[in-house]
Motif scaffolding. Sequence first.
Motif, mmCIF file in Angstrom:
data_model
loop_
_atom_site.group_PDB
_atom_site.id
_atom_site.type_symbol
_atom_site.label_atom_id
_atom_site.label_comp_id
_atom_site.label_asym_id
_atom_site.label_seq_id
_atom_site.Cartn_x
_atom_site.Cartn_y
_atom_site.Cartn_z
ATOM 1 N N ASP A 66 0.789 -1.073 0.208
ATOM 2 C CA ASP A 66 0.127 0.060 0.120
ATOM 3 C C ASP A 66 1.032 1.258 -0.903
ATOM 4 O OD1 ASP A 66 -2.873 -1.540 0.504
ATOM 5 O OD2 ASP A 66 -1.608 -2.421 2.393
ATOM 6 N N PHE A 67 2.188 1.049 0.739
ATOM 7 C CA PHE A 67 2.524 2.492 0.518
ATOM 8 C C PHE A 67 3.991 1.784 0.096
ATOM 9 C CE2 PHE A 67 -0.586 4.009 3.560
ATOM 10 C CZ PHE A 67 -0.630 5.113 3.632
ATOM 11 N N VAL A 68 5.172 2.180 -0.567
ATOM 12 C CA VAL A 68 6.047 2.153 -0.994
ATOM 13 C C VAL A 68 6.777 3.185 -0.894
ATOM 14 C CG1 VAL A 68 7.246 1.666 -2.989
ATOM 15 C CG2 VAL A 68 4.852 1.249 -3.107
ATOM 16 N N ILE A 69 8.224 2.962 0.664
ATOM 17 C CA ILE A 69 9.175 3.963 0.607
ATOM 18 C C ILE A 69 10.306 3.188 -0.299
ATOM 19 C CG2 ILE A 69 10.317 4.629 3.002
ATOM 20 C CD1 ILE A 69 8.053 3.758 4.368
ATOM 21 N N LYS A 90 -1.438 2.783 -9.091
ATOM 22 C CA LYS A 90 -0.989 4.184 -8.689
ATOM 23 C C LYS A 90 -3.026 4.875 -8.199
ATOM 24 C CE LYS A 90 -4.520 6.503 -12.803
ATOM 25 N NZ LYS A 90 -4.486 7.939 -13.317
ATOM 26 N N ASP A 91 -3.676 3.743 -8.095
ATOM 27 C CA ASP A 91 -4.725 4.784 -7.423
ATOM 28 C C ASP A 91 -4.594 3.470 -6.236
ATOM 29 O OD1 ASP A 91 -5.869 6.111 -9.651
ATOM 30 O OD2 ASP A 91 -6.876 3.749 -10.743
ATOM 31 N N LYS A 92 -3.909 2.647 -5.503
ATOM 32 C CA LYS A 92 -4.149 1.928 -4.524
ATOM 33 C C LYS A 92 -2.526 2.321 -3.541
ATOM 34 C CE LYS A 92 -7.144 -1.551 -5.916
ATOM 35 N NZ LYS A 92 -7.749 -2.749 -6.045
ATOM 36 N N GLU A 112 2.454 7.397 -13.552
ATOM 37 C CA GLU A 112 1.227 7.536 -13.455
ATOM 38 C C GLU A 112 0.640 8.625 -13.248
ATOM 39 O OE1 GLU A 112 -0.289 6.073 -16.443
ATOM 40 O OE2 GLU A 112 1.799 4.674 -16.919
ATOM 41 N N PRO A 113 0.655 9.781 -14.079
ATOM 42 C CA PRO A 113 -0.619 10.734 -13.646
ATOM 43 C C PRO A 113 -1.569 10.260 -12.657
ATOM 44 C CG PRO A 113 -0.189 11.124 -15.835
ATOM 45 C CD PRO A 113 0.358 9.329 -15.392
ATOM 46 N N GLY A 114 -1.650 11.170 -11.761
ATOM 47 C CA GLY A 114 -2.345 10.902 -10.557
ATOM 48 C C GLY A 114 -1.934 10.104 -9.289
ATOM 49 N N THR A 115 -0.949 9.212 -9.718
ATOM 50 C CA THR A 115 0.187 8.987 -8.798
ATOM 51 C C THR A 115 0.027 9.585 -7.350
ATOM 52 O OG1 THR A 115 0.946 6.701 -9.776
ATOM 53 C CG2 THR A 115 1.783 7.159 -8.001
ATOM 54 N N GLY A 139 -1.681 16.702 -3.283
ATOM 55 C CA GLY A 139 -2.867 16.103 -4.186
ATOM 56 C C GLY A 139 -3.245 15.190 -2.972
ATOM 57 N N PHE A 140 -2.939 15.217 -2.030
ATOM 58 C CA PHE A 140 -3.188 13.846 -0.826
ATOM 59 C C PHE A 140 -4.817 13.906 -0.457
ATOM 60 C CE2 PHE A 140 -0.067 16.411 0.949
ATOM 61 C CZ PHE A 140 -0.699 17.176 2.186
#
Length: 266
Positions: A66-69, A90-92, A112-115, A139-140
Amino acid sequence: MDNNTKIAIIGCGNLGLSIANGLLSTEGFDGKRLIVTKRHPESLFYLESQGVTVLADNKEAVKDADFVILGVKPYNIQPILQEIKPFLKKDKQVIASLAAGITLQAIKNELEPGTTVFRVMPNIAADIKESITCICGEGFDQKTEEAIKAIFNSVGISITIEEHLMEAATVLGACGTAFVLRFMRAMAQGGIQIGFDAKTANKIVTQTVKGAAELIIQKGIHPEAAIDKVTTPKGSTIKGLNEMEHHGFSSAMVRGVVASYEDIKK
């Protein structure tokens, strides 16, 4: 932070390992939710006993996270993003970069746009859950912000700042750790010169610095106000302080901070 949230730390070097250790020592955190990668992962295999998945394959690591550090060096950010991009949803998934000097826009250009992307600057004290972590993003939503802060609150405290201050945050919060440690070393050396053995001098200095920091934190006062409480007229404290100032103590510290900042800004 949701109890089912999966976190992948890509490039788990010193800082990434500090975050991993902090998370694993957090009450209720299940090691099975953590994935770590390293080009040569053998040094991380011991984490598997705590449920952590240890991989050399970054692509495999990000699939279910879910989170990529991103704990890789700044010069590796672009190739790593290009490598994992086809495997991101990108949506998840949320991308959080620890790389100093790499802007949000530079990261977003590779995705990707929106990430959802964040820049995050913790420090090595994450290992003992005492990091100050500065976070910025674009954008969060509030839920995502709360989630990313929850991850890093588990290894200390976190604050949200504007992106233009991230380099300054790196200097004060990350480089600053080394500055404080160098001061401590010098103070211990002085202690040895006036009669203490190295072990005793180090113990006194360590607790003195810890106590000074806690005093400021708990009392919520400015350092100078605390200094006023321990400097008496014609006393030894003010004499020592003035001698250090005559030799440029504060000036050297400011110059060091600015030098590190200018180097990061190049």
